[in-house]
Design a protein around this motif. Structure first.
Motif, PDB file in Angstrom:
ATOM      1  N   PRO A  72       0.828  -1.211   0.000  1.00 58.58           N
ATOM      2  CA  PRO A  72       0.000   0.000   0.000  1.00 58.58           C
ATOM      3  C   PRO A  72       0.863   1.262   0.000  1.00 58.58           C
ATOM      4  N   VAL A  73       0.386   2.275  -0.705  1.00 58.10           N
ATOM      5  CA  VAL A  73       1.162   3.493  -0.920  1.00 58.10           C
ATOM      6  C   VAL A  73       0.334   4.721  -0.558  1.00 58.10           C
ATOM      7  N   ILE A  74       0.959   5.664   0.145  1.00 63.18           N
ATOM      8  CA  ILE A  74       0.393   7.001   0.320  1.00 63.18           C
ATOM      9  C   ILE A  74       0.840   7.805  -0.888  1.00 63.18           C
ATOM     10  N   ILE A  75      -0.085   8.128  -1.790  1.00 64.69           N
ATOM     11  CA  ILE A  75       0.273   8.711  -3.086  1.00 64.69           C
ATOM     12  C   ILE A  75       0.343  10.237  -2.977  1.00 64.69           C
ATOM     13  N   THR A  76       1.426  10.781  -3.512  1.00 65.91           N
ATOM     14  CA  THR A  76       1.620  12.235  -3.487  1.00 65.91           C
ATOM     15  C   THR A  76       1.667  12.857  -4.878  1.00 65.91           C
ATOM     16  N   HIS A  77       2.151  12.114  -5.875  1.00 67.61           N
ATOM     17  CA  HIS A  77       2.324  12.687  -7.209  1.00 67.61           C
ATOM     18  C   HIS A  77       2.089  11.641  -8.293  1.00 67.61           C
ATOM     19  N   LEU A  78       1.766  12.136  -9.474  1.00 68.75           N
ATOM     20  CA  LEU A  78       1.649  11.338 -10.700  1.00 68.75           C
ATOM     21  C   LEU A  78       2.566  11.961 -11.749  1.00 68.75           C
ATOM     22  N   LYS A 195       4.727   7.382  -0.661  1.00 68.94           N
ATOM     23  CA  LYS A 195       5.469   6.808   0.444  1.00 68.94           C
ATOM     24  C   LYS A 195       4.956   5.411   0.758  1.00 68.94           C
ATOM     25  N   ASP A 196       5.880   4.510   1.040  1.00 67.65           N
ATOM     26  CA  ASP A 196       5.566   3.180   1.523  1.00 67.65           C
ATOM     27  C   ASP A 196       4.980   3.324   2.932  1.00 67.65           C
ATOM     28  N   ILE A 197       3.795   2.772   3.179  1.00 69.85           N
ATOM     29  CA  ILE A 197       3.177   2.955   4.498  1.00 69.85           C
ATOM     30  C   ILE A 197       3.965   2.265   5.601  1.00 69.85           C
ATOM     31  N   HIS A 198       4.798   1.289   5.244  1.00 70.61           N
ATOM     32  CA  HIS A 198       5.558   0.554   6.263  1.00 70.61           C
ATOM     33  C   HIS A 198       6.846   1.285   6.641  1.00 70.61           C
ATOM     34  N   THR A 199       7.475   1.917   5.677  1.00 66.73           N
ATOM     35  CA  THR A 199       8.763   2.563   5.930  1.00 66.73           C
ATOM     36  C   THR A 199       8.684   4.087   5.962  1.00 66.73           C
ATOM     37  N   GLY A 200       7.593   4.650   5.386  1.00 64.91           N
ATOM     38  CA  GLY A 200       7.473   6.094   5.313  1.00 64.91           C
ATOM     39  C   GLY A 200       8.344   6.719   4.239  1.00 64.91           C
TER      40      GLY A 200
END
Length: 201
Positions: A72-78, A195-200
């Motif tokens: 899972p990813v916290i998406i910031t940009h495309l 960002k990777d939700i596990h590592t930030g």
């Protein structure tokens, strides 16, 4: 910025959420299989998730590509890439949709302002409901790519509402709503940053 939509990083295209002229729908449970060489058949949507400089050719102005992530990813940009020497077949009107499916995300989703009249293609909604009736799509970004810009790789931020929400996504759909006047559209490379939700990271 890391690219979570890269095949070599574990991303994969999702046939049921990808335009039917480009691929044959497959069972939902097949999504997480590591793609082998057969996945890279002629004009496979996987081409848009690699860095080899080829294009996934859409035989019309519009189409859509479902992308699954390894984590899972916290998406910031495309980011969208297209050669500067070609313009008519460049994507122009692009919407990035994220699929919300985790319980904590769904609880926060109710508090995010959304244009309920603007939705992904109907076939995308129908296919997603077959597998997860409680999930929902949210618009992450609605952008215009220009082949006349001096940068052939153009990066766009997701909406402030989504950034503040802290949503994480296991899959997205890139919807191409139109191009710059060509009979077909070439999607050379799609990058999804965040960002990777596990590592930030």
């Amino acid at each position: 910025m890391p690219d979570f939509a890269l095949i070599s990083s574990g991303a994969f295209h999702i046939p049921p959420l990808t335009s039917t002229f480009a691929t044959t729908p497959s069972p939902w449970h097949m999504w997480l299989q590591v793609p082998d060489q057969r996945s890279f058949q002629s004009n496979s949507p996987n081409i848009a998730l690699t860095a080899d400089g080829s294009c996934w050719r859409i035989p019309q102005a519009s189409g859509h590509l479902g992308i699954g992530f390894k984590i899972p990813v916290i998406i910031t940009h495309l980011s969208i890439e297209h050669p500067p020497s070609q313009s008519m077949d460049a994507p122009r009107d692009i919407v990035l949709w994220g699929f919300i499916e985790q319980a904590d995300n769904l609880q926060r989703y109710a508090f995010v302002d959304q244009d309920m009249d603007d939705q992904p293609p109907q076939e995308v909604i129908e296919e997603s409901r077959k597998q997860n009736p409680t999930g929902s799509f949210i618009k992450l970004a609605h952008v215009e790519y220009s082949p006349f810009h001096n940068l052939h790789v153009q990066t766009f931020s997701v909406s402030e509402n989504v950034l503040r929400s802290g949503f994480d996504f296991g899959l997205v759909v890139v919807e191409i709503r139109g191009n710059w006047g060509g009979d077909e559209t070439c999607l050379y490379r799609v990058r999804v940053h965040g960002k990777d939700i596990h590592t930030g990271v």
